[in-house]
Design an enzyme around this catalytic site. Structure first.
Site, PDB file in Angstrom:
ATOM      1  N   CYS A 120     -77.172  19.739  19.719  1.00 38.20           N
ATOM      2  CA  CYS A 120     -76.625  21.086  19.586  1.00 38.20           C
ATOM      3  C   CYS A 120     -75.707  21.237  18.378  1.00 38.20           C
ATOM      4  CB  CYS A 120     -75.876  21.470  20.857  1.00 38.20           C
ATOM      5  SG  CYS A 120     -74.441  20.441  21.176  1.00 38.20           S
ATOM      6  N   ASN A 121     -75.209  20.144  17.824  1.00 33.53           N
ATOM      7  CA  ASN A 121     -74.302  20.288  16.675  1.00 33.53           C
ATOM      8  C   ASN A 121     -74.549  19.273  15.562  1.00 33.53           C
ATOM      9  OD1 ASN A 121     -73.230  17.950  17.784  1.00 33.53           O
ATOM     10  ND2 ASN A 121     -71.542  19.027  18.785  1.00 33.53           N
ATOM     11  N   GLU A 177     -67.651  12.304  24.581  1.00 31.56           N
ATOM     12  CA  GLU A 177     -68.660  12.861  25.489  1.00 31.56           C
ATOM     13  C   GLU A 177     -69.831  11.892  25.630  1.00 31.56           C
ATOM     14  OE1 GLU A 177     -71.797  14.299  24.656  1.00 31.56           O
ATOM     15  OE2 GLU A 177     -71.739  14.651  22.489  1.00 31.56           O
ATOM     16  N   THR A 181     -84.656  24.350  30.938  1.00 30.50           N
ATOM     17  CA  THR A 181     -84.907  23.283  31.913  1.00 30.50           C
ATOM     18  C   THR A 181     -84.813  21.902  31.265  1.00 30.50           C
ATOM     19  OG1 THR A 181     -87.292  23.515  31.486  1.00 30.50           O
ATOM     20  CG2 THR A 181     -86.394  24.713  33.376  1.00 30.50           C
ATOM     21  N   ALA A 212     -79.645  21.706  30.448  1.00 33.16           N
ATOM     22  CA  ALA A 212     -79.747  22.482  31.685  1.00 33.16           C
ATOM     23  C   ALA A 212     -79.523  21.581  32.890  1.00 33.16           C
ATOM     24  CB  ALA A 212     -81.113  23.154  31.767  1.00 33.16           C
TER      25      ALA A 212
END
EC number: 1.2.1.70
Length: 441
Positions: free
Chosen positions: A48-49, A115, A193, A197
């Site tokens: 995502c980044n 994370e 999904t 998710a």
């Protein structure tokens, strides 16, 4: 072989550009491998980044050509101009590649430091590359070592012990913005999904949220909720679910997204506020959604800015583990780099031995005397090769493997072939010598 990487992350460029670069990322590695001899292997890590490509080139001189081929392919698939693509990526080679990937896998380079989701993404990147046939042996070892390092950091430090992740920080932000912080009273709609998710569903369950609906534009919602709970939505049931939702979370990154005017129509009769959490790099929700009355939009940038800092002690411990693991990996890699030289020296020596044995057999045949001479010569060759083999490993560990190769060429005229292109072993003559004893030298 030379390791290199092209890196574009949240730390250097905006997330919108990262998202644009990653368009069509699944086919980049295979396309470049089939079109450029400068690339021997490639693994794509898209999250995502960050958008990073790890590659292996035949030699140092090929890295620039490999980079150019990757930039051209990314430009073609993303629609971005080549100069912009080129500026967006920083390039690493050699030990810098190892240190960076190990830090990434351990969560030290994440927007939410510590994370744990990134470790799984690193593993899946390798699995995908292996499935597509683009992962070279050097890249496989690199990614496997990175995953092991991430496990060591998790087991030996308190980094990540709070279970922080992009999803958890986003949910914390949503809690702070809610009039009622009780998740058991909230209605949530999840888009997607995939892995994010799945992590979202698990964290919602931990927070007591039971009214969760899932929509998938690819039609996978039924199978997804069968193992995770929740209600599957289709195109018809999505609109009323969004109209009644307190929170909607985008995790899909699909080609379709919720537009602001469409959401305004769906929510026209609802007086309750809506929190929209967009965790998709390519945006599941139109950014203009945040301008609608009664709608609060949280994005990956919101998460990055709100992420808490890890304790200095945990960071120092984790950084020490990563540094040590990266150094050990590089030493092992350097030792491996002289394997071709060692094989070349052994082959040269065996060629000399075989030539002498041909003379012995021509004079004495395959007699007991010839076998005794052969046995004695093999023992002598093994002893002669022991010290050069040990010295090769020692020099490689100190980064002096090129000196060893140069010495072989200067003293014996031996040309050391690149790994993976070594010629097959010479055929064995009648009354053959068992060469296995030499392999342990």
């Amino acid at each position: 072989m030379v390791l290199f990487s092209l890196v574009a992350t949240h730390a250097d460029i905006d997330l919108e550009t990262v998202a644009q670069l990653s368009n069509g990322s699944s086919g980049i590695a295979a396309s470049v491998l089939s079109g450029s001899p400068a690339v021997s292997g490639a693994v794509v890590l898209a999250t995502c980044n960050r958008y990073e490509i790890y590659g292996e080139a035949p030699n140092t001189d090929d890295v620039e050509a490999a980079r150019a081929a990757l930039v051209a392919q990314i430009s073609a698939q993303s629609g971005l101009a080549e100069p912009l693509v080129s500026r967006s990526f920083s390039t690493r080679t050699g030990p810098e590649v190892t240190r960076h990937l190990f830090a990434v896998s351990a969560g030290l380079d994440s927007a939410v430091v510590g994370e744990r989701e990134i470790a799984g993404q690193v593993r899946r990147a390798l699995i995908t590359a292996q499935h597509e046939g683009t992962a070279s042996s050097g890249l496989v070892r690199l990614f496997q070592a990175a995953s092991k390092t991430a496990k060591d950091v998790g087991a030996q430090t308190a980094l990540g012990s709070r279970g922080l992740s992009i999803v958890s920080v986003a949910l914390d932000l949503a809690t702070d913005l809610s009039e009622n912080p009780d998740w058991s009273a909230k209605k949530v709609v999840v888009f997607g999904t995939g892995a994010y998710a799945g992590a979202t569903m698990a964290l919602l369950r931990e927070r007591g949220c039971t009214d969760v609906s899932v929509f998938s534009s690819s039609g996978r919602a039924e199978g997804f909720v069968a193992t995770r709970g929740g209600t599957a939505l289709d195109a018809d049931s999505l609109r009323p679910a969004v109209a009644a939702a307190d929170v909607m979370i985008g995790c899909s990154g699909s080609d379709t997204r919720v537009e602001a005017d469409e959401l305004a129509q769906v929510r026209a009769g609802s007086a309750q506020p809506l929190i929209a959490i967009d965790l998709a790099l390519t945006h599941d929700f139109d950014p203009a959604v945040g301008e609608l009355n009664g709608v609060e939009l949280l994005t990956l940038e919101s998460v990055r800015l709100a992420a808490p800092q890890e304790q200095a002690e945990s960071l120092a411990q984790a950084s020490g583990i990563v540094k040590g693991a990266a150094k050990a990996f590089e030493q092992e890699r350097e030792a491996r780099s002289v394997d071709s030289a060692i094989v070349a020296l052994r082959r040269h020596t065996m060629d000399v031995l075989d030539a002498e044995m041909e003379k012995v057999r021509a004079r004495h045949g395959c007699t007991a005397a010839a076998e005794e001479v052969e046995f004695a010569l093999r023992r002598m060759v093994k002893q002669l090769l022991h010290v050069p083999t040990v010295r090769a490993r020692e020099l490689a560990a100190n980064g002096q493997q090129d000196d060893y190769v140069a010495a072989l060429e200067a003293l014996y005229g031996i040309t050391v072939e690149q790994p993976g292109t070594a010629a097959p072993a010479a055929g064995q003559a009648e009354c053959p010598v068992d060469h296995k004893g030499l392999e342990s030298a």
